[in-house]
Write a protein that holds these residues in place. Structure first.
Motif, mmCIF file in Angstrom:
data_model
loop_
_atom_site.group_PDB
_atom_site.id
_atom_site.type_symbol
_atom_site.label_atom_id
_atom_site.label_comp_id
_atom_site.label_asym_id
_atom_site.label_seq_id
_atom_site.Cartn_x
_atom_site.Cartn_y
_atom_site.Cartn_z
ATOM 1 N N THR A 1 -19.336 35.714 11.487
ATOM 2 C CA THR A 1 -19.301 36.693 10.407
ATOM 3 C C THR A 1 -19.820 36.056 9.128
ATOM 4 O OG1 THR A 1 -17.431 37.849 11.424
ATOM 5 C CG2 THR A 1 -17.820 38.252 9.090
ATOM 6 N N LEU A 2 -20.886 36.623 8.613
ATOM 7 C CA LEU A 2 -21.403 36.207 7.306
ATOM 8 C C LEU A 2 -20.614 37.005 6.282
ATOM 9 C CD1 LEU A 2 -23.710 35.529 9.390
ATOM 10 C CD2 LEU A 2 -25.248 35.690 7.441
ATOM 11 N N LYS A 3 -19.896 36.299 5.386
ATOM 12 C CA LYS A 3 -18.972 36.963 4.469
ATOM 13 C C LYS A 3 -18.873 36.179 3.167
ATOM 14 C CE LYS A 3 -15.143 34.496 6.602
ATOM 15 N NZ LYS A 3 -13.924 34.605 7.373
ATOM 16 N N PRO A 4 -18.351 36.816 2.124
ATOM 17 C CA PRO A 4 -18.167 36.094 0.858
ATOM 18 C C PRO A 4 -17.328 34.828 1.069
ATOM 19 C CG PRO A 4 -17.783 38.437 0.546
ATOM 20 C CD PRO A 4 -17.916 38.207 2.029
ATOM 21 N N GLY A 5 -17.773 33.725 0.493
ATOM 22 C CA GLY A 5 -17.054 32.459 0.603
ATOM 23 C C GLY A 5 -17.411 31.654 1.840
ATOM 24 N N GLY A 6 -18.340 32.137 2.659
ATOM 25 C CA GLY A 6 -18.741 31.429 3.873
ATOM 26 C C GLY A 6 -20.250 31.546 4.054
ATOM 27 N N PHE A 7 -20.683 31.645 5.307
ATOM 28 C CA PHE A 7 -22.098 31.893 5.553
ATOM 29 C C PHE A 7 -22.454 33.245 4.954
ATOM 30 C CE2 PHE A 7 -21.216 29.151 9.327
ATOM 31 C CZ PHE A 7 -22.122 28.144 9.032
ATOM 32 N N HIS A 8 -23.666 33.370 4.404
ATOM 33 C CA HIS A 8 -24.142 34.634 3.855
ATOM 34 C C HIS A 8 -25.662 34.592 3.736
ATOM 35 C CE1 HIS A 8 -23.482 31.934 0.432
ATOM 36 N NE2 HIS A 8 -24.503 32.562 -0.139
ATOM 37 N N MET A 9 -26.251 35.768 3.599
ATOM 38 C CA MET A 9 -27.680 35.875 3.349
ATOM 39 C C MET A 9 -27.861 35.904 1.835
ATOM 40 S SD MET A 9 -30.320 38.914 4.448
ATOM 41 C CE MET A 9 -29.495 40.125 3.407
ATOM 42 N N MET A 10 -28.494 34.887 1.282
ATOM 43 C CA MET A 10 -28.700 34.780 -0.160
ATOM 44 C C MET A 10 -30.008 35.454 -0.534
ATOM 45 S SD MET A 10 -27.827 33.907 -3.137
ATOM 46 C CE MET A 10 -26.410 32.901 -2.909
ATOM 47 N N LEU A 11 -29.929 36.350 -1.503
ATOM 48 C CA LEU A 11 -31.112 37.030 -2.044
ATOM 49 C C LEU A 11 -31.460 36.334 -3.356
ATOM 50 C CD1 LEU A 11 -29.788 40.622 -1.379
ATOM 51 C CD2 LEU A 11 -31.422 39.328 0.021
ATOM 52 N N VAL A 12 -32.559 35.597 -3.369
ATOM 53 C CA VAL A 12 -32.942 34.757 -4.498
ATOM 54 C C VAL A 12 -34.018 35.466 -5.325
ATOM 55 C CG1 VAL A 12 -33.857 32.491 -5.143
ATOM 56 C CG2 VAL A 12 -32.438 32.729 -3.088
ATOM 57 N N ASP A 13 -33.871 35.401 -6.652
ATOM 58 C CA ASP A 13 -34.803 36.045 -7.588
ATOM 59 C C ASP A 13 -34.881 37.553 -7.336
ATOM 60 O OD1 ASP A 13 -35.426 33.641 -8.903
ATOM 61 O OD2 ASP A 13 -37.015 33.193 -7.457
ATOM 62 N N LEU A 14 -33.770 38.222 -7.622
ATOM 63 C CA LEU A 14 -33.712 39.674 -7.430
ATOM 64 C C LEU A 14 -34.814 40.377 -8.210
ATOM 65 C CD1 LEU A 14 -29.873 40.433 -7.643
ATOM 66 C CD2 LEU A 14 -31.335 40.462 -5.600
ATOM 67 N N LYS A 15 -35.367 41.409 -7.606
ATOM 68 C CA LYS A 15 -36.389 42.223 -8.256
ATOM 69 C C LYS A 15 -35.749 43.288 -9.143
ATOM 70 C CE LYS A 15 -39.501 41.631 -4.325
ATOM 71 N NZ LYS A 15 -40.121 42.290 -3.178
ATOM 72 N N HIS A 16 -34.489 43.625 -8.862
ATOM 73 C CA HIS A 16 -33.736 44.639 -9.608
ATOM 74 C C HIS A 16 -32.259 44.456 -9.273
ATOM 75 C CE1 HIS A 16 -33.321 46.751 -5.769
ATOM 76 N NE2 HIS A 16 -34.621 46.571 -5.615
ATOM 77 N N PRO A 17 -31.364 44.969 -10.122
ATOM 78 C CA PRO A 17 -29.926 44.869 -9.796
ATOM 79 C C PRO A 17 -29.615 45.629 -8.506
ATOM 80 C CG PRO A 17 -30.248 45.570 -12.082
ATOM 81 C CD PRO A 17 -31.591 45.618 -11.411
ATOM 82 N N LEU A 18 -28.629 45.155 -7.774
ATOM 83 C CA LEU A 18 -28.156 45.866 -6.580
ATOM 84 C C LEU A 18 -27.113 46.869 -7.060
ATOM 85 C CD1 LEU A 18 -27.778 42.878 -4.077
ATOM 86 C CD2 LEU A 18 -29.819 44.220 -4.661
ATOM 87 N N GLU A 19 -27.350 48.153 -6.817
ATOM 88 C CA GLU A 19 -26.495 49.207 -7.345
ATOM 89 C C GLU A 19 -25.700 49.871 -6.233
ATOM 90 O OE1 GLU A 19 -29.215 51.715 -9.497
ATOM 91 O OE2 GLU A 19 -29.387 50.268 -11.128
ATOM 92 N N PRO A 20 -24.393 50.118 -6.493
ATOM 93 C CA PRO A 20 -23.548 50.746 -5.470
ATOM 94 C C PRO A 20 -24.106 52.093 -5.039
ATOM 95 C CG PRO A 20 -22.308 50.354 -7.520
ATOM 96 C CD PRO A 20 -23.711 49.923 -7.754
ATOM 97 N N GLY A 21 -23.986 52.367 -3.746
ATOM 98 C CA GLY A 21 -24.467 53.630 -3.194
ATOM 99 C C GLY A 21 -25.890 53.547 -2.682
ATOM 100 N N ASN A 22 -26.647 52.532 -3.114
ATOM 101 C CA ASN A 22 -28.001 52.317 -2.611
ATOM 102 C C ASN A 22 -27.929 51.376 -1.418
ATOM 103 O OD1 ASN A 22 -29.084 53.918 -4.630
ATOM 104 N ND2 ASN A 22 -29.501 52.194 -5.991
ATOM 105 N N SER A 23 -29.068 50.960 -0.912
ATOM 106 C CA SER A 23 -29.099 49.963 0.157
ATOM 107 C C SER A 23 -30.321 49.079 -0.033
ATOM 108 C CB SER A 23 -29.133 50.631 1.535
ATOM 109 O OG SER A 23 -30.300 51.406 1.682
ATOM 110 N N ILE A 24 -30.275 47.930 0.605
ATOM 111 C CA ILE A 24 -31.410 47.013 0.607
ATOM 112 C C ILE A 24 -31.801 46.780 2.064
ATOM 113 C CG2 ILE A 24 -30.827 45.847 -1.542
ATOM 114 C CD1 ILE A 24 -29.635 43.562 0.171
ATOM 115 N N LYS A 25 -33.021 46.332 2.274
ATOM 116 C CA LYS A 25 -33.492 46.022 3.619
ATOM 117 C C LYS A 25 -33.906 44.562 3.672
ATOM 118 C CE LYS A 25 -34.992 50.664 4.637
ATOM 119 N NZ LYS A 25 -36.110 51.569 4.808
#
Length: 196
Positions: A112-136
């Motif tokens: 399980t990739l989760k906060p505080g452990g393994f995770h997928m890091m998104l470096v140099d965001l192009k825009h803020p991540l906003e609730p209700g949206n999604s990323i691919k």
């Protein structure tokens, strides 16, 4: 007159409570994905504050095959770069580092990739991540192949899907050149970068 005032107060209180509940409720249930012998479930991400340079994605990965496989992140529509990272505690300092060569998933293993452990890091965001949206993001497994995964974005500090609401929150900023330090306090803790 008092009855009218109390009704307005109750209605306003109920509306505020409902709005607060929505703010900490995880995003809509995400789809599961299968590629080769790999099963991915519960992909999700958290919203980021304005000005944040990085974000993270989380998921559960199961290797249903008979051979180990290795995960790397190829690309994301939300960031210039995506990497698989790990977080470890070292003398009270939380350190975050990329997983060199990809994250190994053994046969029959679930990670399980989760906060505080393994995770997928998104470096140099192009825009803020906003609730209700999604990323691919496009994930690559050494043997199973490549898969595009959609990550619904939950509110800042939201717990993982199916987890208790008392989880902490991970705040990131800067360039991650130093370790991350977790402030004491349990629920709602913040992490601060410790320059080295």
């Amino acid at each position: 007159m008092m009855k009218f005032g109390m009704n307005n107060f109750c209605a306003a209180s109920a509306a505020a409570a409902f709005a607060a509940l929505l703010a900490v409720t995880p995003a809509a249930q995400a789809a599961d994905y299968d590629v080769g012998s790999i099963h991915i479930s519960q992909p999700w991400s958290r919203a980021t504050p304005k000005g944040a340079s990085s974000g993270a994605g989380y998921m559960t990965i199961t290797n249903k095959g008979n051979a180990p496989d290795r995960l790397t992140c190829v690309s994301s529509d939300a960031s210039a770069e995506c990497q698989i990272h790990t977080m470890t505690m070292d003398n009270g300092v939380m350190k975050m580092r990329p997983v060199e060569g990809g994250l190994e998933i053994l046969p029959g293993q679930t990670i399980t990739l989760k906060p505080g452990g393994f995770h997928m890091m998104l470096v140099d965001l192009k825009h803020p991540l906003e609730p209700g949206n999604s990323i691919k993001a496009t994930l690559k497994f050494e043997h199973a192949g490549t898969v595009d995964v959609e990550y619904p974005i939950a509110a800042i500090g939201a717990p993982a899907p199916g987890a208790d609401a008392g989880g902490g929150s991970m705040m990131m900023g800067g360039d991650h050149s130093g370790g991350m330090m977790m402030a004491p306090g349990g629920s709602g803790s913040m992490m601060q970068q410790k320059k080295q």
